[in-house]
Enzyme design. Structure first.
Site, PDB file in Angstrom:
ATOM      1  N   VAL A 101      18.308  70.515   6.901  1.00 15.81           N
ATOM      2  CA  VAL A 101      19.575  71.015   7.438  1.00 15.81           C
ATOM      3  C   VAL A 101      19.264  72.346   8.109  1.00 15.81           C
ATOM      4  O   VAL A 101      18.889  73.308   7.432  1.00 15.81           O
ATOM      5  CB  VAL A 101      20.631  71.207   6.325  1.00 15.81           C
ATOM      6  N   HIS A 141      29.234  74.885   8.436  1.00 14.28           N
ATOM      7  CA  HIS A 141      28.858  73.512   8.098  1.00 14.28           C
ATOM      8  C   HIS A 141      27.566  73.492   7.273  1.00 14.28           C
ATOM      9  O   HIS A 141      27.459  72.787   6.271  1.00 14.28           O
ATOM     10  CB  HIS A 141      28.690  72.700   9.394  1.00 14.28           C
TER      11      HIS A 141
END
Length: 164
Positions: A90, A97
């Site tokens: 990520v 987010h």
């Protein structure tokens, strides 16, 4: 830990328990697949180098890192594995987010560890940039997949030594 001068995948193979007879599932995020594919390759190579047979390693892919805990749970429900390696990436963006995804994945995997009494290894990169991800997926800082594999082997060996 500062990583700017350290290859995080360096380990002494002689100090690692044998993975012969151990069974592992690799649950791999398809998002950032060049990075996660390198993590999976590193994990697989490390498991094989430690004595695990190719037949005792199974890989399944999930769409993204957020789906790692559920994919890992489904693998655990098969009751065929000694440890489950969860591999993802990520990359920090401009919104929150990143924080929500990383928090959910980390907490989800920790909950699974405790619920199943089985090692669910957090092999998720959380870099600020793509360059940092590359550096940790086989680049100058090693391969987090290798680290996940060595952690899994050590945890399985620990559990076996406790359960003798």
């Amino acid at each position: 830990m500062a990583t700017h001068l350290k290859n995080l995948s360096d380990f002494n193979a002689a100090e690692l328990p044998s993975a012969k007879g151990m069974r592992f599932a690799l649950v791999v995020s398809s998002w950032n697949d060049k990075i996660t594919g390198a993590l999976a390759d590193g994990a697989r190579e490390a498991l094989l180098a430690a004595g695990c047979s190719a037949e005792d390693i199974e890989r399944v892919d999930v769409p993204g890192s957020y789906e790692l805990p559920l994919g890992a749970r489904w693998m655990a429900d098969q009751q065929r594995y000694d440890a489950i390696l969860c591999l993802g990436c990520v990359i920090q963006g401009e919104t929150r987010h990143f924080d929500f995804i990383c928090d959910a994945v980390a907490n989800g995997l920790m909950d699974l560890n405790l619920e199943y009494g089985l090692p669910f290894i957090f092999g998720v990169l959380t870099p600020n940039t793509l360059e940092q991800a590359i550096d940790r997926a086989g680049g100058k800082h090693g391969n987090k997949g290798v680290e996940a594999a060595t952690t899994a082997i050590r945890m399985v060996a620990l559990k076996r030594s406790i359960n003798k």
